[in-house]
Enzyme design. Structure first.
Site, PDB file in Angstrom:
ATOM      1  N   HIS A  14     -69.259 -57.860   2.150  1.00  0.00           N
ATOM      2  CA  HIS A  14     -70.492 -58.454   1.612  1.00  0.00           C
ATOM      3  C   HIS A  14     -70.372 -58.948   0.183  1.00  0.00           C
ATOM      4  O   HIS A  14     -71.375 -59.339  -0.408  1.00  0.00           O
ATOM      5  CB  HIS A  14     -71.644 -57.443   1.654  1.00  0.00           C
TER       6      HIS A  14
ATOM      7  N   LYS B 225     -85.307 -60.764  -6.584  1.00  0.00           N
ATOM      8  CA  LYS B 225     -84.066 -60.187  -6.050  1.00  0.00           C
ATOM      9  C   LYS B 225     -83.597 -59.165  -7.069  1.00  0.00           C
ATOM     10  O   LYS B 225     -84.170 -59.058  -8.154  1.00  0.00           O
ATOM     11  CB  LYS B 225     -83.003 -61.266  -5.844  1.00  0.00           C
ATOM     12  N   ARG B 226     -82.549 -58.406  -6.726  1.00  0.00           N
ATOM     13  CA  ARG B 226     -82.015 -57.462  -7.708  1.00  0.00           C
ATOM     14  C   ARG B 226     -81.693 -58.204  -9.012  1.00  0.00           C
ATOM     15  O   ARG B 226     -81.323 -59.387  -8.992  1.00  0.00           O
ATOM     16  CB  ARG B 226     -80.746 -56.786  -7.165  1.00  0.00           C
TER      17      ARG B 226
ATOM     18  N   LYS C 120     -76.730 -63.296 -10.674  1.00  0.00           N
ATOM     19  CA  LYS C 120     -77.877 -63.980 -10.068  1.00  0.00           C
ATOM     20  C   LYS C 120     -78.617 -64.845 -11.085  1.00  0.00           C
ATOM     21  O   LYS C 120     -79.516 -65.601 -10.742  1.00  0.00           O
ATOM     22  CB  LYS C 120     -78.821 -62.958  -9.431  1.00  0.00           C
TER      23      LYS C 120
ATOM     24  N   THR D 137     -80.116 -63.642   1.482  1.00  0.00           N
ATOM     25  CA  THR D 137     -80.965 -63.710   2.668  1.00  0.00           C
ATOM     26  C   THR D 137     -82.398 -64.012   2.241  1.00  0.00           C
ATOM     27  O   THR D 137     -83.173 -64.557   3.037  1.00  0.00           O
ATOM     28  CB  THR D 137     -80.916 -62.387   3.465  1.00  0.00           C
TER      29      THR D 137
ATOM     30  N   LYS E  53     -85.530 -66.523   3.822  1.00  0.00           N
ATOM     31  CA  LYS E  53     -86.939 -66.149   4.038  1.00  0.00           C
ATOM     32  C   LYS E  53     -87.863 -67.188   3.418  1.00  0.00           C
ATOM     33  O   LYS E  53     -88.875 -67.581   4.007  1.00  0.00           O
ATOM     34  CB  LYS E  53     -87.207 -64.757   3.447  1.00  0.00           C
TER      35      LYS E  53
HETATM   36  C1  Z15 Z   1     -75.528 -55.856  -1.287  1.00  0.00           C
HETATM   37  O1  Z15 Z   1     -76.864 -55.890  -1.171  1.00  0.00           O
HETATM   38  C2  Z15 Z   1     -74.769 -56.993  -1.046  1.00  0.00           C
HETATM   39  C3  Z15 Z   1     -73.415 -56.914  -1.165  1.00  0.00           C
HETATM   40  C4  Z15 Z   1     -72.802 -55.724  -1.514  1.00  0.00           C
HETATM   41  O2  Z15 Z   1     -71.471 -55.653  -1.635  1.00  0.00           O
HETATM   42  C5  Z15 Z   1     -73.566 -54.592  -1.736  1.00  0.00           C
HETATM   43 CL1  Z15 Z   1     -72.801 -53.131  -2.142  1.00  0.00          CL
HETATM   44  C6  Z15 Z   1     -74.924 -54.651  -1.630  1.00  0.00           C
HETATM   45  C7  Z15 Z   1     -75.476 -58.236  -0.589  1.00  0.00           C
HETATM   46  C8  Z15 Z   1     -74.919 -59.533  -1.153  1.00  0.00           C
HETATM   47  O3  Z15 Z   1     -74.944 -59.493  -2.555  1.00  0.00           O
HETATM   48  C9  Z15 Z   1     -75.748 -60.689  -0.618  1.00  0.00           C
HETATM   49  O4  Z15 Z   1     -75.224 -61.922  -1.034  1.00  0.00           O
HETATM   50  C10 Z15 Z   1     -75.791 -60.662   0.911  1.00  0.00           C
HETATM   51  O5  Z15 Z   1     -76.700 -61.613   1.402  1.00  0.00           O
HETATM   52  C11 Z15 Z   1     -76.225 -59.298   1.393  1.00  0.00           C
HETATM   53  O6  Z15 Z   1     -75.416 -58.289   0.834  1.00  0.00           O
HETATM   54  C12 Z15 Z   1     -76.141 -59.183   2.910  1.00  0.00           C
HETATM   55  O7  Z15 Z   1     -74.914 -59.621   3.394  1.00  0.00           O
END
Ligand code: Z15
Length: 816
Positions: A361, A552-553, A558, A660, A664
């Site tokens: 991810h 978002k976080r 970001k 994601t 949305k």
């Molecule tokens: C997280 O929320 C994501 C990646 C990570 O390695 C961890 Cl530890 C947490 C996110 C990505 O930043 C985001 O781009 C992606 O859409 C989401 O995972 C689901 O794949």
């Protein structure tokens, strides 16, 4: 399934609600009280799903089909009640039933606490996938941890983030079914002991361990009106009796209780770091705890079917690793097969590789998980031995195929030697899996071309892509009832389980009457949000302004800072009276910062400080407003997204694996301003270049700039508006009481090289924002673009993603 059964009538529902209030809660049903009737409704809805759930679980056993185990340390399901009601097709009945008691269903729904068992995108993705597995009838389960405390509760005090406890189980949740009889023993620490078996072979066993029990807690995940209910099994740590007895025998009562508490700490709290693991011992314990419990459950089910040999294990079991967090599974399955089941190493390894697949991810280097050899050796001594043996055989093989390539051995090794010996969990996951996937096309390309290039050469075909998706049930039907109804009125409701049907909307993109209805719905959603903001923050916002959202976080990649620089630029233009194409805007920010990520926390403070300056300046009037909404979570996203005009997806190209939230927003008719990053690229492809606001350097540009020659100071010196904005931040315009407060932010941009290329993208971003304003001034154009966004988002259904996993990776088919 949708045929009205007797228990679906309003009358039976009302009886049940009152019965539960009286007999389950022991509460007087008169006069009807909101909190009690909320729970009464929960139990009545739960009753109606339990039968379907039991039947679904039984059908798996009857057909002995291959099952998917989706292993994830995080799930963010959001509130359950409405999801369950709509899955049952009982929304109208529920509304009427509670209305007859003088209550309002929408108000009851607000009683439910969000289960915050995840950080952000990764956890929410897992929940969208559960929803789609249930709706597509893919046999399988979600596995994770039932944390007592979910992601912290965020408040904003004097502009700063404060973290509070999220004690979500304070009131017993009606949705968590505790299975007190399902307990597995989990071992830690101790040592690995060699011995000779009866045939004279050297074998190993794990001895002198400490242990804890894992108790199963189940949560139902229903498909949409299809009678299928998938199970999500979350483990809770319970101390073992043995463990206590040892102390009791020594007369050490307090010591006994202490060690009991300590062992139960395993499932106490979710680690709040999104994309930056912290290497803490308790976190590794959580990972192994949930892996070991899950594998005992998998083996229990496998044995129940009386298989004569483990060779058919991969025909029964597909395990998906959601990031590397459950990657210790690979060593655990090897331990079970070799030590407990006495299979040869080669047979066991073949079974492993056929069983596992791994989703990556992120490509952020700081996010790639490693554990020190010292820690694994102490906590999981036998697993470390197994990891070393996996590595030895693997490097042997590589050495034979590429003689003399010491560099290759070093880059591929499971063990990094740079800063103390570390186990690279991604490498373990890659070599122990048959398939590795990224989560958007660009991301998967980067995995192959850069991050895991050598692995891709070694195992051609192992790396693949499955672009993320979101469930249309929660993110359109549930979150945006008004738009759903409008859509339904022209193209019917097929889209709910086949999102590609949305394309039929394109025919209406220029229809003035449809455009007007579209605008009315969007306006209504904006008014609802304005009312919510007024209630929550006491801040009045104007629904006639452009709603611009960055939610978002909080993370430097970001680039919330880029957005803030634009806000300051507009602010300065308004003050100096030089506004070209300005459209009044309301900026929404929301998101949590990891408690240890100081720079991200300072960004939150800056957003709030800029908001204070802008909102309080009479010169600005209604032209610009900035709000930071505290405690962003799934149910807040459900309120924000349907009211957005503009979606900010402005990460540095190459850094957001997929995103994601971007999906949305576009699904709900917001337009995106974004970089060529993650799934933005694919969204732009389907909605059309003309219906997307693009800016910024490409991933290749970023790569080149990072290789040398990038000079942010030169950009700062040569752009007057940018210089002014940065100078205001660094000289205390937004923090008069502490003028150097925000220096670390400006320093990261000017003194420390601007790793995220904020300055490099600033001018293009501001220019594209001007184009946004210009388009917004033309309602017919904007509305057309908005409709075409929704119409073309079919691809991003999580149903599509799940079917790709099922067909190409798991090799399972839907139940009929
Ligand atoms: C997280 O929320 C994501 C990646 C990570 O390695 C961890 Cl530890 C947490 C996110 C990505 O930043 C985001 O781009 C992606 O859409 C989401 O995972 C689901 O794949």
């Amino acid at each position: 399934m949708t045929a009205p059964e007797s228990n679906q009538s309003v009358e039976s529902l009302k009886d049940d609600i009152q019965r539960h209030v009286a007999l389950t809660l022991g509460s007087d049903p008169f006069p009807p009280r909101k909190e009690r009737y909320y729970l009464g409704l929960c139990y009545s809805v739960r009753d109606r799903l339990l039968g379907q759930w039991l039947e679904t679980q039984r059908s798996y056993y009857d057909s002995i089909t291959k099952r998917v185990y989706y292993m994830s340390l995080e799930f963010l399901p959001g509130r359950f009640l409405m999801n369950y009601i709509q899955a049952l097709g009982m929304e109208e009945e529920c509304r009427e039933a509670v209305r007859d008691f003088g209550l309002d269903l929408d108000e009851l729904l607000e009683e439910e606490w969000n289960p915050g068992l995840g950080n952000g995108g990764l956890g929410r993705l897992a929940s969208c996938y559960m929803d789609s597995m249930a709706t597509c009838k893919i046999p399988g389960y979600g596995y994770g941890i039932l944390y007592d405390y979910g992601i912290f509760y965020q408040t904003i005090v004097n502009g700063y983030q404060h973290e509070g406890c999220d004690n979500w189980l304070r009131q017993d949740s009606p949705w968590v079914l505790r299975r007190g009889h399902f307990m597995f023993l989990i071992n830690f620490y101790g040592r690995s002991e060699a011995y000779e078996d009866s045939a004279g072979h050297e074998r190993f066993r794990w001895v002198d361990t400490e242990s804890v029990m894992a108790m199963a807690c189940d949560i139902m995940v229903p498909g949409h009106q299809n009678g299928h209910v998938t199970n999500m099994r979350l483990w809770k740590a319970i101390s073992t009796r043995d463990f206590e007895l040892e102390h009791f025998n020594r007369g050490d009562y307090i010591g006994a209780v202490q060690s009991k508490v300590e062992s139960e700490n395993i499932s106490k709290v979710l680690y709040p770091n999104d994309t930056s693991p912290r290497g803490k011992e308790l976190r590794l314990r959580q990972q192994y705890f949930f892996v070991a419990a899950t594998f005992q459950d998998i083996l229990r089910r496998f044995r129940k079917n009386n298989y004569s040999s483990f060779d058919c294990f991969p025909d029964q079991v597909a395990v998906q690793l959601n990031d590397t967090h459950p990657a210790i599974s690979i060593a655990e399955l090897m331990r079970i097969l070799v030590d407990d089941e006495a299979l040869t190493w080669e047979t066991a390894w073949t079974i492993c590789q056929k069983t596992f697949s791994y989703t990556n991810h992120t490509v952020l280097p700081e996010a790639l998980e490693t554990w020190s050899v010292e820690l694994i050796g102490r906590m999981l001594p036998r697993h470390l031995q197994i990891i070393f043996e996996i590595n030895r055989r693997f490097l042997d093989d590589v050495g034979k195929r590429f003689p003399g390539r010491v560099d290759l051995l070093r880059s591929l090794s499971l063990i990094a030697e740079d800063d103390g010996k570390q186990v690279r969990m991604a490498h373990l996951a890659i070599i122990g899996s048959h398939t590795v996937n990224g989560v958007a096309e660009l991301h998967s390309k980067i995995l192959k071309a850069r991050l895991f290039k050598d692995f891709d050469n070694l195992y051609p075909g192992k790396f693949t892509n499955v672009t993320n998706g979101i469930t249309p049930r929660r993110w359109l039907m549930q979150a945006n009832p008004a738009l759903s109804e409008l859509i339904g009125s022209v193209i019917g409701n097929e889209w709910i389980h086949d999102l590609s049907h949305l394309s039929e909307l394109a025919a209406y993109a220029d229809d003035p009457e449809f455009q007007q209805r579209w605008q009315e719905v969007r306006k209504r959603n904006k008014k609802l949000l304005a009312r919510y903001v007024l209630r929550k923050l006491g801040v009045g916002i104007n629904p006639a302004t452009l709603f611009d959202m960055h939610i978002k976080r909080i993370h430097e990649y970001k680039r919330q800072i880029l957005n803030v620089l634009h806000v300051i630029t507009i602010y300065n233009r308004i003050r100096s009276g030089s506004v070209a194409h300005h459209v009044p805007r309301t900026l929404f920010f929301a998101g949590k910062a990891a408690p240890g990520y100081l720079q991200a926390k300072l960004i939150i403070k800056l957003i709030n400080a800029v908001g204070q300056a802008v909102n309080g300046d009479p010169a600005v009037g209604n032209e610009l407003r900035v709000v930071f909404l505290p405690n962003y979570c799934v149910s807040q996203a459900e309120k924000l997204i349907p009211a957005a005009d503009l979606s900010e997806q402005i990460s540095t190209a190459g850094m957001e694996a997929s995103g994601t939230g971007n999906m949305k927003f576009a699904l709900n008719g917001a337009l995106t301003i974004g970089t060529l990053d993650g799934a933005n690229i694919e969204i732009r492809e389907v909605v059309g270049e003309d219906n997307f606001f693009l800016f910024g350097h490409t991933e290749e540009d970023v790569h080149r700039l990072h290789s040398g020659g990038y000079d942010p100071v030169q950009i700062y010196e040569s752009n007057i508006e940018l210089k002014k904005a940065l100078d205001m931040i660094s000289t205390g315009f937004f923090s008069p009481e502490a003028p150097s407060l925000f220096r670390p932010i400006v320093d990261s941009l000017l003194a420390h090289g601007d790793y995220y290329l904020v300055l490099a993208d600033y001018a293009k971003y501001v220019a594209e924002q001007a184009r946004v304003s210009k388009c917004y001034e033309d309602p017919a154009l904007w509305t057309r673009m908005s409709i075409l966004n929704t119409a073309n988002m079919g691809k991003f259904s999580s149903d599509r993603a799940i079917m790709e996993y099922a067909r190409n990776i798991w090799k399972v088919s839907p139940l009929t």
